[in-house]
Design an enzyme around this catalytic site. Structure first.
Site, PDB file in Angstrom:
ATOM      1  CE1 TYR A  39      -3.740   0.126   4.232  1.00 52.28           C
ATOM      2  CE2 TYR A  39      -5.365  -1.570   4.642  1.00 52.28           C
ATOM      3  CZ  TYR A  39      -4.604  -0.830   3.776  1.00 52.28           C
ATOM      4  OH  TYR A  39      -4.719  -1.068   2.417  1.00 52.28           O
ATOM      5  CB  SER A  91      -0.886  -0.018   1.257  1.00 52.86           C
ATOM      6  OG  SER A  91      -1.419   1.261   1.519  1.00 52.86           O
TER       7      SER A  91
END
Ligand code: GCO
Ligand code: CA
Length: 265
Positions: A169, A156
């Site tokens: 996250y 990500s």
């Protein structure tokens, strides 16, 4: 426009063709995982979808099959090592050797770090990071035996930078970046390439609440040199490249597909 010469097509076919390859994509009954699976299927791979929800999985298998792709679906929990130890051998028996593994399964749980419950922290780390370790360690057995394989970890933008309210996250995706490098190091000697794709902001179920927030939408576009959200189909090229012979000497790299966000302050 010169017509595509047959030698050009043959050359490209050689570099990017996935025909005859079997690709398992975890967390692929919806979202980016399903888009990536469709793309690998369109490049010739036989795709194996995975999800925990049997209904969603069945719908995805039907949809991609209706598009003429070679698709199978296996429901198992990528955070449960017993589930994985049963599912991977079953897939390899019923479909064939998994030559391409895309560790895509991921969840997002937003909140101020000081108010994140332990259970939420564990859920995010287990789904986004530990699952890649567990699934890869099952699939790697065949890849080592065959001295060949491709693993793609879906990292990500948050593998490099963070933003408020997404600490678990961010930590998980930072870990996944370094696990990608560690896998490349330990498994390179078996002719296995391990790389990551780092998506920027794409319009998916996970990011819908953000896109529907006018302030976030404006902020995101101001932070993005290309001034827009990505379309999930714009991730397919990176996945096909990293899954194909075209990337035979690329390993331990994270390929960011982010519209230029990481290039700018
Ligand atoms: C968020 C988003 C991001 C995206 C994506 C960006 O809350 O900021 O969920 O984390 O999901 O990971 O790369
Ligand atoms: Ca901009």
């Amino acid at each position: 426009m010169l017509p595509h010469s047959s030698t050009t097509s043959a050359f490209l076919q050689e570099l990017f063709d996935l025909t005859g390859k079997i690709a398992l994509i975890t967390g692929s009954s919806q979202g980016l995982g399903c888009v990536l699976a469709r793309g690998l299927g369109q490049a010739g791979a036989t795709i194996v979808l995975n999800g925990r929800n049997r209904e969603k999985l069945r719908n995805a298998v039907c949809a991609l099959t209706d598009e003429g792709l070679k698709v199978h679906g296996y429901a198992f929990d990528v955070t449960n090592s017993v589930d994985i130890q049963q599912a991977i051998p079953r897939i390899e028996q019923e479909v064939g050797p998994i030559e391409i593994l895309v560790n895509n399964a991921g969840v997002q749980r937003r909140g101020q770090l000081e108010s994140i419950p332990e259970a939420t922290w564990r859920e995010v780390l287990e789904t986004n990071l530990t699952s890649a370790f567990l699934v890869s360690n099952q699939v790697i057995k065949g890849m080592i035996a065959r001295k060949s394989g491709k693993i793609i970890n879906i990292c990500s933008l948050m593998s490099e930078v963070g933003r408020r309210t997404i600490a678990p996250y961010t930590a998980s995706k930072g870990g996944l970046k370094m696990l990608t490098k560690a896998m490349a190091i330990d498994w390179g000697g078996y002719n296995i390439q391990v790389n990551g794709i780092g998506p920027g902001y794409f319009l998916t179920e996970m990011t819908r609440p953000l896109a529907e927030n006018p302030e976030f939408d404006a902020w995101l576009k101001s932070r993005t040199p290309m001034d827009r959200w990505g379309d999930p189909r714009e991730l397919v090229g990176a996945a096909v490249f990293l899954a194909s012979p075209a990337s035979s000497f690329v390993s331990g790299q994270i390929l960011y597909v982010d519209g230029g966000v990481l290039a700018t302050l």
